[in-house]
Each structure stands twice: as structure tokens, then as C-alpha cells.
Design an enzyme around this catalytic site. Structure first.
Site, mmCIF file in Angstrom:
data_model
loop_
_atom_site.group_PDB
_atom_site.id
_atom_site.type_symbol
_atom_site.label_atom_id
_atom_site.label_comp_id
_atom_site.label_asym_id
_atom_site.label_seq_id
_atom_site.Cartn_x
_atom_site.Cartn_y
_atom_site.Cartn_z
ATOM 1 N N CYS A 78 13.710 -35.737 78.865
ATOM 2 C CA CYS A 78 14.416 -34.547 79.335
ATOM 3 C C CYS A 78 13.461 -33.585 80.060
ATOM 4 O O CYS A 78 13.045 -33.861 81.173
ATOM 5 C CB CYS A 78 15.156 -33.865 78.182
ATOM 6 S SG CYS A 78 16.430 -32.720 78.731
ATOM 7 N N HIS A 166 18.458 -37.938 75.967
ATOM 8 C CA HIS A 166 17.765 -37.915 74.673
ATOM 9 C C HIS A 166 18.020 -39.225 73.922
ATOM 10 O O HIS A 166 19.077 -39.392 73.320
ATOM 11 C CB HIS A 166 18.240 -36.728 73.831
ATOM 12 C CG HIS A 166 17.752 -35.409 74.322
ATOM 13 N ND1 HIS A 166 16.541 -34.876 73.935
ATOM 14 C CD2 HIS A 166 18.298 -34.529 75.197
ATOM 15 C CE1 HIS A 166 16.368 -33.710 74.537
ATOM 16 N NE2 HIS A 166 17.415 -33.473 75.304
ATOM 17 N N GLU A 168 16.661 -40.136 71.209
ATOM 18 C CA GLU A 168 16.445 -39.961 69.777
ATOM 19 C C GLU A 168 17.703 -39.575 69.017
ATOM 20 O O GLU A 168 17.737 -39.694 67.789
ATOM 21 C CB GLU A 168 15.348 -38.906 69.528
ATOM 22 C CG GLU A 168 15.702 -37.485 69.917
ATOM 23 C CD GLU A 168 15.447 -37.139 71.371
ATOM 24 O OE1 GLU A 168 15.370 -35.938 71.683
ATOM 25 O OE2 GLU A 168 15.328 -38.067 72.202
#
Length: 508
Positions: A78, A166, A168
Site C-alpha cells: 500500500c 493489503h 495481510e
């Protein structure tokens, strides 16, 4: 020890990146972007986190990456991806509208090492107000979404990648695979960091660090201090002395039960019953913050008095875990609030003890895994968090021995009921609050005017946010009935259905 370095630019998701890397059995560390550690031979790769900042801001975080970029495998996430584009000849502009939420990523270069075996399209999670509008010449797009052409890129001739989403977060369906491709594939990590390897390494380090000296540890009966105690016990045996203070605000029979469980673990534990001191000092006090301060002060003084009796003690052990460490050195600066129940905080400087923190590299779930690998009792490892001030902040208003008795009885019925119904492990934290409210009731043929208690049960991952648990009505009815019938002084039970935020888990 091989490791991944994560540079934190202030993203709410930075800890989650570390969690995902750890789940790949690879050790990683988070460091603020402006405090890059010495780049030693153990580092296998670097990840740049997201950020609430914009790379277009005059005061945007822009570290010198000359010692990293092109020299180590590098992944910008990001903000990190936008930084790598903006600072090396590309262009980043404000997106026409803030891109937040699910998007479908089309894999443009399936042969790229970062995109290996990633299905196309795959769902990813966007959370940014800027977008890359022009990439530098040697940057090649490897993934795009409908609104973001440069959603993923690779720098030609370098092991450097950038992704504007993202990986994660849970909503990025193949995010773990993408991180695995980077960490295990590109960085070449072996994925052998495990609870067993952590125990072996940590025990060796503790022996080397402590030598022949003695260590004092303040036990709380909780997971962190118990696992820390077992690691130290493995390393130095009976040169560890544990102190367990009963502040009179523990759960029913907890002081004796905890001492008994530690005895079975082979630990050298001194139990100190200071209940009367705490009760006397809390007389007439109703302000929650003042109660916390009195409980904290008394604990420190009782602990210090016992510690002074231990000859030749040079070390103070604490159950600090990694989120505490990250918080204390975060991009935003140290936390304004010190959680005294996590560590033995505020001990007098004249104690002159060195600090040892065996768990400072671990997240909470990893602490439990380490405890399990040491064959510790699952009942202890799975125990719900319990506040440092104990029942003192679950009794709204003045704390008295009689109120403690009432709350201990009601709490025991609730917690034991959760266990018997197979619900305990589905709840992150549960407890009972004694309210400063009395209400009219009828018991038999008599009118009563007694106390009201509130049951609280929440689900959470880290306590930062929490939602109330939808416990079965039949269970709540059974517990309510049992409390009212068996606990003298209670004639009304309510269930708290507030989430955090806006409410907190505890009532004080």
C-alpha cells in the site's frame, strides 16, 4: 536466526503483517521507519507497511532505503508500494474516490515469483486514498484491478515488488499465498521457526545472560507470567523465585488453586496474602482511577517487601509480550497508558534489578503455543484475560469484603457454567460486574431489596475491539436462576450486550 524486517509507517495493519509472517513459521520484527536497525546477515527480506499518511504530504515518512532497495528482497504494501513508485521516478495522485474494501485482482504476470499459483481473478482488500498513476520505466505491472492498473508491480533487475492492496487482511483471499511467495520463495526463508525452536534458543540465551545469578518474577496466575516462569525454570531451575500476591480481589479460591497448580509445575513460589491491607486502603474509595492507583501502589509495595527478603537476586523477570514492545516504540510514540497488570510496572528504582523478558518477541497466541510445547496445563493456557486490579474494577463503587464475597460467588457460577456448557473456549473474556444498584424482588413470600449483577462475555482477538457473545437463552436463564438462588445478596441478573467501542470490556 533468519528474519524478515518490517518497517512500520503507522498502519493499523502492521501487526497483522507480522502475524501472517509468523504463521509461516518465519521470525520477523517490526521497527519504526525512522529507526531502521543494523542490517545484519540474519535479515532475509524487508516489508514496507501501509500508512495513514500520503506520499504527497510535505511531512510524509520517507526513510533512506539506499541500504535496502536492490540489496535485499523488498515488498512495499500500500503506502510502501506508493513510496517506491513516487520516490524513484513515478507519480502518485489522489484517487478520484477513496478506494476502500474488496476488489478483484487480475494477475497480469502469472509467472512472476510473487504471483506464483495465485488464481486470477482473486479477491483483495484495498484501503487507500492515493493511487499510482505512473510507474518508473523499469517497473512492470504484474496485477491490476478494475480501478487500479498498477495494483501490483515488479522492478526489473531487482528483487523489489509493490502491491497497492493489503495481503495481510482476511478479506484478501490469497493474501497468505502472496506473502508466502515473498517470504518463503523470494526471500528463501526455511520456515522452521517454531515453538520448539523458540524454547531451545530462548533457554540457551537466558542461561548465557543470567549466568549463576538469581531471578525474581511476579506471578499473576495468567498465561504470560506462567509461560515466562516455565522458560526461566527450564533455564535456571531453583534460582528463580516467583512471588504471587493475593490482593483479595482474585476469583473464588484462586489464590490457593493457583499456588497448587504452580506446585505441580515444580516452580518455587512464595504466596503472599495481603488481602486485609488492600481492603483497608480501599475503604470509602469509589473513583475507578483512584482504586486502580491504590491497588497498583499496594501491589508494588508488597512485592518490593517480599523481593528484598530474597538474597542475591539480580534480575527482575517480566511477562512483557511483543504487542507491548511494539506499542512502546511505535511510529506514534510510546503509549500514554501503561498496563500495570501486564508487567510489574513502577517498581522502585532502589531495587536496582536488571530486567529480563523471555516473551518479548511473542504474540499472545504464540505464548500459548510455547506453553503447549512445554506440556503446560491447557486449562491454564486457555484462561481468559483477567484485569490486574481484579474484582476491584468489577465492583462499581466502594470495595468491601462482603461485596467481594458476593461477586466471587456469582462469578464462579458464571465461569463454571461456561465450562460445563462447553462455551468457555468460544469466549475471549467473561466476568460478572456487581452494580451499585439495589432493586425490589420477591423470594418465597418475602419482599427483598438486594443487589443486581451484570454478566459480560465478549469475543475479540486482541482486546482492542470486542463484540458481545450471543450466549444461548437457555444457558443465560440457567445461570441467572442459579446465581439468584445460591448467592445471598443478589436478586437480579442482567446481560451486557454492548460492543467495544463504544463501551469497554470492563465497566470501570
Amino acid at each position: 536466526m533468519e528474519k524478515i524486517l518490517i518497517l512500520d509507517f503507522g498502519s493499523q495493519y502492521t501487526q497483522l503483517i507480522a502475524r501472517r509472517v509468523r504463521e509461516l513459521n518465519v521470525y520477523c520484527e517490526i521497527h519504526p521507519f525512522n529507526k531502521i536497525p543494523e542490517l545484519d546477515g540474519d535479515i532475509r527480506g524487508v516489508i514496507l507497511s501501509g500508512s495513514p499518511s500520503s506520499v504527497r504530504d510535505a511531512d510524509a515518512p520517507k526513510p533512506d532505503l539506499s541500504a535496502i532497495k536492490g540489496k535485499y528482497p523488498l515488498l512495499g504494501v500500500c503506502y510502501g508500494a506508493q513510496l517506491l513508485a513516487n520516490e524513484y521516478g513515478g507519480e502518485v495522485e489522489g484517487a478520484p474516490s477513496r478506494e476502500y474494501g474488496r476488489a478483484m485482482l487480475t494477475v497480469v504476470a502469472p509467472e512472476d515469483p510473487l504471483m506464483l499459483n495465485v488464481p486470477s481473478p482473486t479477491q483483495v482488500w484495498m484501503s487507500h486514498g492515493d493511487t499510482i498513476t505512473r510507474l518508473p520505466e523499469n517497473y512492470h505491472i504484474i496485477g491490476s484491478t478494475e480501478n487500479v492498473k498498477a495494483a501490483a508491480y515488479h522492478i526489473e533487475g531487482e528483487q523489489t515488488w509493490g502491491i497497492q492492496f493489503h495481503p495481510e487482511v482476511y478479506h484478501s483471499t490469497d493474501g497468505t499465498l502472496i506473502l508466502s511467495n515473498f517470504v518463503l520463495g523470494i526471500c528463501g526463508c526455511s520456515g522452521t521457526w517454531s515453538p520448539a525452536s523458540f524454547i531451545e534458543t530462548t533457554v540457551d540465551e537466558l542461561r548465557s545472560k543470567i549466568g549463576d545469578e538469581r531471578v525474581i518474577l511476579g506471578l499473576s496466575g495468567g498465561v504470560d507470567s506462567s509461560v515466562a516462569a516455565m522458560l526461566l525454570h527450564k533455564a535456571i531451575g531453583d534460582r528463580l523465585t516467583c512471588i504471587f500476591v493475593n490482593n483479595g480481589l482474585l476469583r473464588k479460591n484462586e489464590f490457593d488453586d493457583v499456588l497448587d497448580s504452580y506446585k505441580h509445575m515444580g516452580l518455587n513460589v512464595i504466596g503472599v496474602d495481603a488481602s486485609e491491607r488492600f481492603y483497608n486502603d480501599l475503604k470509602g474509595v469509589t473513583d475507578p482511577e483512584q482504586k486502580r492507583k491504590i491497588i497498583g501502589r499496594d501491589f508494588v509495595e508488597v512485592f518490593n517487601a517480599e523481593a528484598k527478603k530474597i538474597q542475591d537476586a539480580n534480575w527482575l523477570a517480566q511477562g512483557t509480550i511483543y504487542p507491548d514492545v511494539i506499542e512502546s516504540c511505535s511510529v506514534k510514540g510510546p503509549s500514554a497508558t501503561i498496563k500495570s497488570h501486564h508487567n510489574v510496572g513502577g517498581l522502585p528504582k532502589e531495587m536496582n534489578l536488571k530486567i529480563v523478558e523471555p516473551l518479548r518477541l511473542l504474540f499472545k497466541d504464540e505464548v500459548r503455543r510455547v506453553g503447549k510445547a512445554m506440556d503446560m496445563d491447557q486449562r491454564l493456557l486457555g484462561r481468559h484475560p483477567f484485569p490486574g486490579p481484579g474484582l476491584g474494577i468489577r465492583i462499581l463503587g466502594e470495595v468491601t469484603p462482603e461485596k467481594v464475597r458476593i461477586l466471587q460467588e456469582a462469578d464462579a457460577i458464571f465461569i463454571n457454567g461456561l465450562r460445563e456448557a462447553g462455551l468457555y473456549d468460544q469466549v475471549w473474556q467473561a466476568g460478572v460486574m456487581l452494580l451499585p444498584v439495589q432493586s425490589v424482588g420477591v423470594m418465597g413470600d418475602e419482599r427483598t431489596y438486594e443487589n443486581c449483577v451484570a454478566l459480560r462475555a465478549v469475543i475479540s482477538t486482541d482486546g482492542m475491539t470486542a463484540d458481545w457473545v450471543h450466549l444461548p437463552y437457555e444457558f443465560l436463564a440457567k445461570v441467572s436462576n442459579e446465581i439468584i438462588n445460591k448467592v445471598r445478596g443478589v436478586n437480579r441478573v442482567v446481560y451486557d450486550i454492548s460492543s467495544k467501542p463504544p463501551a469497554t470490556i470492563e465497566w470501570e
